[in-house]
Design a protein around this motif. Sequence first.
Motif, short mmCIF file in Angstrom:
data_model
loop_
_atom_site.label_atom_id
_atom_site.label_comp_id
_atom_site.label_asym_id
_atom_site.label_seq_id
_atom_site.Cartn_x
_atom_site.Cartn_y
_atom_site.Cartn_z
N GLN A 10 0.86 -1.19 0.00
CA GLN A 10 0.00 0.00 0.00
C GLN A 10 0.89 1.23 0.00
OE1 GLN A 10 -2.54 0.46 3.41
NE2 GLN A 10 -3.86 1.90 2.36
N VAL A 11 0.55 2.22 -0.84
CA VAL A 11 1.33 3.45 -0.97
C VAL A 11 0.97 4.38 0.19
CG1 VAL A 11 1.89 5.41 -2.45
CG2 VAL A 11 1.39 3.19 -3.47
N LEU A 12 2.01 4.94 0.85
CA LEU A 12 1.82 5.79 2.03
C LEU A 12 1.78 7.28 1.70
CD1 LEU A 12 4.28 3.99 4.44
CD2 LEU A 12 1.82 3.68 4.28
N SER A 13 2.47 7.70 0.63
CA SER A 13 2.52 9.12 0.31
C SER A 13 2.65 9.34 -1.19
CB SER A 13 3.71 9.78 1.02
OG SER A 13 4.91 9.24 0.54
N GLY A 14 2.34 10.57 -1.61
CA GLY A 14 2.44 10.91 -3.01
C GLY A 14 1.08 10.99 -3.68
N ASN A 15 1.08 11.10 -5.00
CA ASN A 15 -0.17 11.23 -5.76
C ASN A 15 -1.04 9.98 -5.66
OD1 ASN A 15 0.58 13.76 -6.60
ND2 ASN A 15 1.40 13.06 -8.56
N ASP A 16 -0.44 8.81 -5.50
CA ASP A 16 -1.17 7.55 -5.45
C ASP A 16 -1.38 7.05 -4.02
OD1 ASP A 16 -1.39 7.29 -8.27
OD2 ASP A 16 0.70 6.67 -8.35
N LYS A 17 -1.42 7.95 -3.06
CA LYS A 17 -1.57 7.59 -1.65
C LYS A 17 -2.84 6.77 -1.43
CE LYS A 17 -1.90 9.64 2.93
NZ LYS A 17 -1.89 10.89 3.69
N GLY A 18 -2.68 5.64 -0.73
CA GLY A 18 -3.82 4.78 -0.42
C GLY A 18 -4.02 3.64 -1.41
N LYS A 19 -3.41 3.70 -2.58
CA LYS A 19 -3.58 2.64 -3.57
C LYS A 19 -2.78 1.40 -3.16
CE LYS A 19 -4.40 5.27 -7.80
NZ LYS A 19 -3.91 5.52 -9.16
N THR A 20 -3.30 0.24 -3.53
CA THR A 20 -2.58 -1.00 -3.27
C THR A 20 -2.30 -1.69 -4.59
OG1 THR A 20 -4.64 -2.24 -3.03
CG2 THR A 20 -3.64 -1.38 -1.01
N GLY A 21 -1.25 -2.49 -4.61
CA GLY A 21 -0.88 -3.21 -5.81
C GLY A 21 0.23 -4.20 -5.54
N GLU A 22 0.49 -5.04 -6.52
CA GLU A 22 1.51 -6.07 -6.42
C GLU A 22 2.85 -5.53 -6.92
OE1 GLU A 22 2.56 -10.41 -8.34
OE2 GLU A 22 0.55 -9.59 -8.60
N VAL A 23 3.92 -5.91 -6.25
CA VAL A 23 5.26 -5.49 -6.65
C VAL A 23 5.68 -6.30 -7.87
CG1 VAL A 23 7.68 -5.32 -5.95
CG2 VAL A 23 5.89 -4.86 -4.30
N LEU A 24 5.97 -5.60 -8.97
CA LEU A 24 6.37 -6.26 -10.22
C LEU A 24 7.88 -6.43 -10.31
CD1 LEU A 24 4.09 -4.31 -12.72
CD2 LEU A 24 3.69 -6.56 -11.74
N GLU A 25 8.62 -5.45 -9.77
CA GLU A 25 10.08 -5.47 -9.87
C GLU A 25 10.69 -4.73 -8.69
OE1 GLU A 25 13.52 -3.89 -12.95
OE2 GLU A 25 11.45 -4.00 -13.67
N VAL A 26 11.83 -5.22 -8.23
CA VAL A 26 12.57 -4.59 -7.13
C VAL A 26 13.93 -4.17 -7.66
CG1 VAL A 26 13.53 -4.92 -4.83
CG2 VAL A 26 11.37 -6.01 -5.43
N ILE A 27 14.31 -2.92 -7.38
CA ILE A 27 15.61 -2.40 -7.81
C ILE A 27 16.40 -2.02 -6.54
CG2 ILE A 27 16.77 -0.70 -9.28
CD1 ILE A 27 13.87 -0.30 -10.54
N PRO A 28 17.12 -3.00 -5.94
CA PRO A 28 17.78 -2.76 -4.66
C PRO A 28 18.89 -1.71 -4.70
CG PRO A 28 18.07 -5.05 -5.35
CD PRO A 28 17.29 -4.35 -6.41
N LYS A 29 19.56 -1.57 -5.84
CA LYS A 29 20.65 -0.60 -5.94
C LYS A 29 20.17 0.83 -5.74
CE LYS A 29 24.78 -1.43 -8.49
NZ LYS A 29 25.41 -1.74 -9.76
N LYS A 30 18.97 1.12 -6.25
CA LYS A 30 18.40 2.47 -6.13
C LYS A 30 17.36 2.57 -5.03
CE LYS A 30 18.95 3.67 -10.99
NZ LYS A 30 18.26 4.13 -12.20
N GLN A 31 17.10 1.47 -4.30
CA GLN A 31 16.07 1.42 -3.25
C GLN A 31 14.69 1.77 -3.80
OE1 GLN A 31 16.39 0.64 0.28
NE2 GLN A 31 18.19 -0.34 -0.57
N LYS A 32 14.38 1.28 -5.01
CA LYS A 32 13.11 1.56 -5.66
C LYS A 32 12.39 0.27 -6.03
CE LYS A 32 14.02 6.10 -7.59
NZ LYS A 32 13.82 6.96 -8.75
N ILE A 33 11.06 0.40 -6.21
CA ILE A 33 10.23 -0.73 -6.63
C ILE A 33 9.26 -0.26 -7.71
CG2 ILE A 33 10.39 -1.99 -4.47
CD1 ILE A 33 7.62 -0.90 -3.75
#
Length: 102
Positions: A10-33
């Motif tokens: 579930q997204v905690l902040s930003g334009n999509d706050k409150g939306k839920t979804g499945e993680v498609l890809e994890v980018i550990p080097k940049k700490q992004k998903i």
Amino acid sequence: MKIKKGDNVQVLSGNDKGKTGEVLEVIPKKQKIIVKGVNVRKKHIKPRKQGEEGGIIPLECAIYASKVNVVCSKCSKATKIGYKIENDKKVRICKKCGTIIK
């Protein structure tokens, strides 16, 4: 990173706050998903070959992993991830109800 591919988040902040979804890809080097249906941008595609169509396609972009929390399957709430050692293996647990997160 505490978030794995296939987790429901579930997204905690930003334009999509409150939306839920499945993680498609994890980018550990940049700490992004990349989350399905979250942070969707429009990409303009130019036709490259004869007969190929151009157009505008929706594309999910990466967001910082700190902006999301994993949704527990048992209590169905956004929760932080804890760790516990069971049978000489480190497993992820829900901090709210204590169940193991697969």
